[in-house]
Design an enzyme around this catalytic site. Structure first.
Site, PDB file in Angstrom:
ATOM      1  N   ARG A   1      45.530  49.558  28.669  1.00 52.98           N
ATOM      2  CA  ARG A   1      44.424  48.585  28.776  1.00 52.98           C
ATOM      3  C   ARG A   1      43.897  48.124  27.431  1.00 52.98           C
ATOM      4  NH1 ARG A   1      41.637  46.142  30.197  1.00 52.98           N
ATOM      5  NH2 ARG A   1      39.882  46.674  31.527  1.00 52.98           N
TER       6      ARG A   1
ATOM      7  N   ARG B   1      42.352  55.558  43.896  1.00 54.28           N
ATOM      8  CA  ARG B   1      42.228  55.344  42.446  1.00 54.28           C
ATOM      9  C   ARG B   1      42.870  56.464  41.651  1.00 54.28           C
ATOM     10  NH1 ARG B   1      37.479  52.015  41.223  1.00 54.28           N
ATOM     11  NH2 ARG B   1      37.619  50.404  42.813  1.00 54.28           N
TER      12      ARG B   1
ATOM     13  N   TYR C   1      31.937  40.872  48.206  1.00 51.85           N
ATOM     14  CA  TYR C   1      32.156  40.407  46.830  1.00 51.85           C
ATOM     15  C   TYR C   1      32.082  38.889  46.743  1.00 51.85           C
ATOM     16  CZ  TYR C   1      33.172  45.163  45.539  1.00 51.85           C
ATOM     17  OH  TYR C   1      33.030  46.502  45.310  1.00 51.85           O
TER      18      TYR C   1
ATOM     19  N   ASP D   1      44.605  45.372  43.216  1.00 53.24           N
ATOM     20  CA  ASP D   1      43.175  45.469  43.542  1.00 53.24           C
ATOM     21  C   ASP D   1      42.902  44.638  44.783  1.00 53.24           C
ATOM     22  OD1 ASP D   1      40.537  46.539  42.244  1.00 53.24           O
ATOM     23  OD2 ASP D   1      40.058  44.583  43.079  1.00 53.24           O
TER      24      ASP D   1
ATOM     25  N   ARG E   1      41.248  54.590  34.927  1.00 52.49           N
ATOM     26  CA  ARG E   1      40.721  54.831  33.575  1.00 52.49           C
ATOM     27  C   ARG E   1      40.532  56.277  33.189  1.00 52.49           C
ATOM     28  NH1 ARG E   1      35.804  50.908  34.159  1.00 52.49           N
ATOM     29  NH2 ARG E   1      36.112  51.792  36.221  1.00 52.49           N
TER      30      ARG E   1
HETATM   31  O1  CP3 Z   1      45.442  54.008  42.197  1.00 52.12           O
HETATM   32  C1  CP3 Z   1      44.959  53.274  43.065  1.00 52.12           C
HETATM   33  O2  CP3 Z   1      44.183  53.685  43.957  1.00 52.12           O
HETATM   34  C2  CP3 Z   1      45.438  51.855  43.176  1.00 52.12           C
HETATM   35  C3  CP3 Z   1      44.664  50.841  42.597  1.00 52.12           C
HETATM   36  C4  CP3 Z   1      43.323  50.367  43.155  1.00 52.12           C
HETATM   37  C5  CP3 Z   1      42.382  49.748  42.306  1.00 52.12           C
HETATM   38  N1  CP3 Z   1      41.354  49.264  43.077  1.00 52.12           N
HETATM   39  C6  CP3 Z   1      42.542  49.613  40.860  1.00 52.12           C
HETATM   40  C7  CP3 Z   1      41.363  49.292  40.035  1.00 52.12           C
HETATM   41  C8  CP3 Z   1      42.800  50.320  44.451  1.00 52.12           C
HETATM   42  C9  CP3 Z   1      43.359  50.883  45.734  1.00 52.12           C
HETATM   43  C10 CP3 Z   1      41.559  49.601  44.380  1.00 52.12           C
HETATM   44  C11 CP3 Z   1      40.727  49.286  45.556  1.00 52.12           C
HETATM   45  C12 CP3 Z   1      39.421  48.648  45.380  1.00 52.12           C
HETATM   46  N2  CP3 Z   1      39.046  47.719  44.427  1.00 52.12           N
HETATM   47  C13 CP3 Z   1      38.330  48.819  46.273  1.00 52.12           C
HETATM   48  C14 CP3 Z   1      38.337  49.650  47.534  1.00 52.12           C
HETATM   49  C15 CP3 Z   1      38.275  51.116  47.252  1.00 52.12           C
HETATM   50  C16 CP3 Z   1      37.009  51.572  46.587  1.00 52.12           C
HETATM   51  O3  CP3 Z   1      37.127  52.140  45.500  1.00 52.12           O
HETATM   52  O4  CP3 Z   1      35.944  51.415  47.170  1.00 52.12           O
HETATM   53  C17 CP3 Z   1      37.275  48.034  45.800  1.00 52.12           C
HETATM   54  C18 CP3 Z   1      35.896  47.911  46.423  1.00 52.12           C
HETATM   55  C19 CP3 Z   1      37.734  47.332  44.642  1.00 52.12           C
HETATM   56  C20 CP3 Z   1      36.999  46.325  43.834  1.00 52.12           C
HETATM   57  C21 CP3 Z   1      36.929  46.718  42.422  1.00 52.12           C
HETATM   58  N3  CP3 Z   1      37.968  46.641  41.517  1.00 52.12           N
HETATM   59  C22 CP3 Z   1      35.812  47.252  41.728  1.00 52.12           C
HETATM   60  C23 CP3 Z   1      34.470  47.531  42.352  1.00 52.12           C
HETATM   61  C24 CP3 Z   1      36.217  47.473  40.395  1.00 52.12           C
HETATM   62  C25 CP3 Z   1      35.387  47.945  39.254  1.00 52.12           C
HETATM   63  C26 CP3 Z   1      35.269  49.409  39.347  1.00 52.12           C
HETATM   64  C27 CP3 Z   1      34.869  50.051  38.070  1.00 52.12           C
HETATM   65  O5  CP3 Z   1      34.853  51.302  38.124  1.00 52.12           O
HETATM   66  O6  CP3 Z   1      34.628  49.395  37.055  1.00 52.12           O
HETATM   67  C28 CP3 Z   1      37.585  47.125  40.300  1.00 52.12           C
HETATM   68  C29 CP3 Z   1      38.456  47.263  39.125  1.00 52.12           C
HETATM   69  C30 CP3 Z   1      39.552  48.262  39.217  1.00 52.12           C
HETATM   70  N4  CP3 Z   1      40.424  48.319  40.256  1.00 52.12           N
HETATM   71  C31 CP3 Z   1      39.917  49.253  38.257  1.00 52.12           C
HETATM   72  C32 CP3 Z   1      41.057  49.885  38.755  1.00 52.12           C
HETATM   73  C33 CP3 Z   1      41.893  50.952  38.073  1.00 52.12           C
HETATM   74  C34 CP3 Z   1      39.250  49.483  36.893  1.00 52.12           C
HETATM   75  C35 CP3 Z   1      39.934  48.500  36.014  1.00 52.12           C
HETATM   76  C36 CP3 Z   1      39.794  48.718  34.539  1.00 52.12           C
HETATM   77  O7  CP3 Z   1      38.675  48.656  34.020  1.00 52.12           O
HETATM   78  O8  CP3 Z   1      40.849  48.865  33.909  1.00 52.12           O
END
Ligand code: CP3
Length: 353
Positions: free
Chosen positions: A42, A29, A154, A78, A33
């Site tokens: 965003r 990540r 999920y 994602d 954000r």
């Molecule tokens: O920079 C990076 O690492 C690349 C992008 C990336 C995202 N998600 C972007 C994202 C990667 C590699 C992921 C992986 C991901 N997504 C995982 C596995 C890794 C981990 O963190 O455990 C999981 C379980 C997800 C599922 C997911 N997607 C969740 C639980 C959420 C909400 C998280 C939150 O903090 O609200 C997302 C959304 C998400 N994926 C965001 C980002 C930047 C936030 C999106 C936003 O609000 O703009």
């Protein structure tokens, strides 16, 4: 990867167990954000619109590399992006992802539609090509997917869960349907990662974020065979294959047997112990607690030094957080982290090649 930038090679060399000029670092990540540039984007576009726009996804990916000085890019997408293509409704809400309706019975599992990523996810593959063009070989690009268990969590729970009751009800109560679901997801993961490598990714990471919710016997029976198939089918691509999980202290030997080349661990396990238990064949990645990024610089530096000491001098190690960068993290501290890892680990007598 033709480039004079020393960052171009050090991560892949470390993944292959070879010595490098300093410890490579990238962050889960690293695009997200906590960055003002990401929040500004965003304001205009939704998360999934961002993922589906090759120019914007490439821009977000590259901006993180440029702002942070990390040794790898990870494609902005994602783990739930391919889930949409299975025919499932996915939304991102304030509370996290929501899947509606959840996939809880045999009929819903059978209805999941396996697809060709070239047909259904062309935007992602185009984002990979554009990212590599913009990076011009400065750093490698990582592709990724969710592991079957984490994706299933999920799908079955319908979103984030505390106790995973519905998931475990399916896994333990109807193992035959559970295996059908996990097998379909494994097939999807293989196709998804293969397409990302064919589009230009230099390594792939499988996120099994929720691995640690299962007992070792259950993980061995329900998850390991699917991971083994995924990594075996990816082997001919000849790129490093990374498996990440959290709370995996009791599962490390099973993760080792998955066939992955690199195992990512979180801060709940001692890194020296993880390296010992995983053995010389497996590279290790981790494991700073992301909350440390709120510390003042001297305290953060002590924590970084401790992780590097635990990792030890043996090649085959890449620095990372034990989980993703959290929203609200001070961005200047993230840059400090990357620079400090490079400074503290510099080995001037060696080159990356
Ligand atoms: O920079 C990076 O690492 C690349 C992008 C990336 C995202 N998600 C972007 C994202 C990667 C590699 C992921 C992986 C991901 N997504 C995982 C596995 C890794 C981990 O963190 O455990 C999981 C379980 C997800 C599922 C997911 N997607 C969740 C639980 C959420 C909400 C998280 C939150 O903090 O609200 C997302 C959304 C998400 N994926 C965001 C980002 C930047 C936030 C999106 C936003 O609000 O703009």
């Amino acid at each position: 990867m033709p480039s004079a930038d020393p960052r171009a090679h050090r991560l892949l060399e470390a993944y292959r167990g070879r010595p490098t000029d300093c410890t490579p670092v990238w962050l889960m990540r690293q695009a997200g954000r906590y960055q003002a540039s990401y929040r500004a984007l965003r304001q205009r576009v939704s998360f999934f619109e961002l993922c589906r726009d090759p120019d914007l996804a490439a821009q977000v990916t590259v901006t993180a590399v440029e702002e942070l000085g990390v040794d790898a890019a990870i494609i902005f997408s994602d783990i739930l992006v391919p889930v949409v293509a299975l025919g499932v409704g996915v939304e991102l809400t304030e509370e996290g992802p929501r899947i509606a309706p959840p996939v809880r019975d045999r009929a819903a599992i059978e209805a999941l539609r396996l697809f060709d990523p070239v047909e259904e996810l062309p935007f992602l593959l185009e984002a990979i090509r554009r990212t590599n063009r913009a990076l011009a070989g400065r750093v490698p690009l990582l592709g990724f997917a969710g592991a079957p268990l984490t994706l299933a969590s999920y799908l079955v729970e319908g979103g984030h869960s505390r106790n995973f009751i519905q998931l475990k009800r399916l896994l333990f109560g109807d193992p035959e349907s559970a295996h059908l679901l996990l097998d379909k997801l494994a097939t999807m993961v293989v196709r998804h990662l293969r397409a990302q490598v064919e589009a230009g990714c230099h390594a792939v990471q499988v996120f099994d974020t929720w691995a640690g919710i299962l007992a070792p016997d259950d993980y061995r029976e329900l998850c390991l065979p699917h991971l083994q198939r995924i990594f075996a089918e990816l082997e001919p691509l000849n790129v490093p294959r990374i498996l990440f999980g959290t709370t995996t202290g009791s599962l490390l030997e099973l993760l080792r047997d998955s066939g992955a080349d690199v195992i990512g661990v979180d801060w709940r396990i001692d890194l020296a112990e993880a390296r010992r238990r995983l053995g010389p064949r497996i590279a290790v990645q981790g494991n700073l607690d992301p909350c440390c990024l709120w510390l003042e610089e001297p305290a953060l530096e002590r924590r970084i030094r401790h992780v590097l000491e635990q990792a030890g001098p043996t090649p085959g190690y890449a620095f990372n957080l034990g989980h993703g960068v959290l929203p609200g993290t001070p961005p200047e501290r993230v840059r400090f982290l990357v620079d400090t890892v490079h400074r503290l680990s510099a080995r001037p007598s060696q080159t990356t090649r």
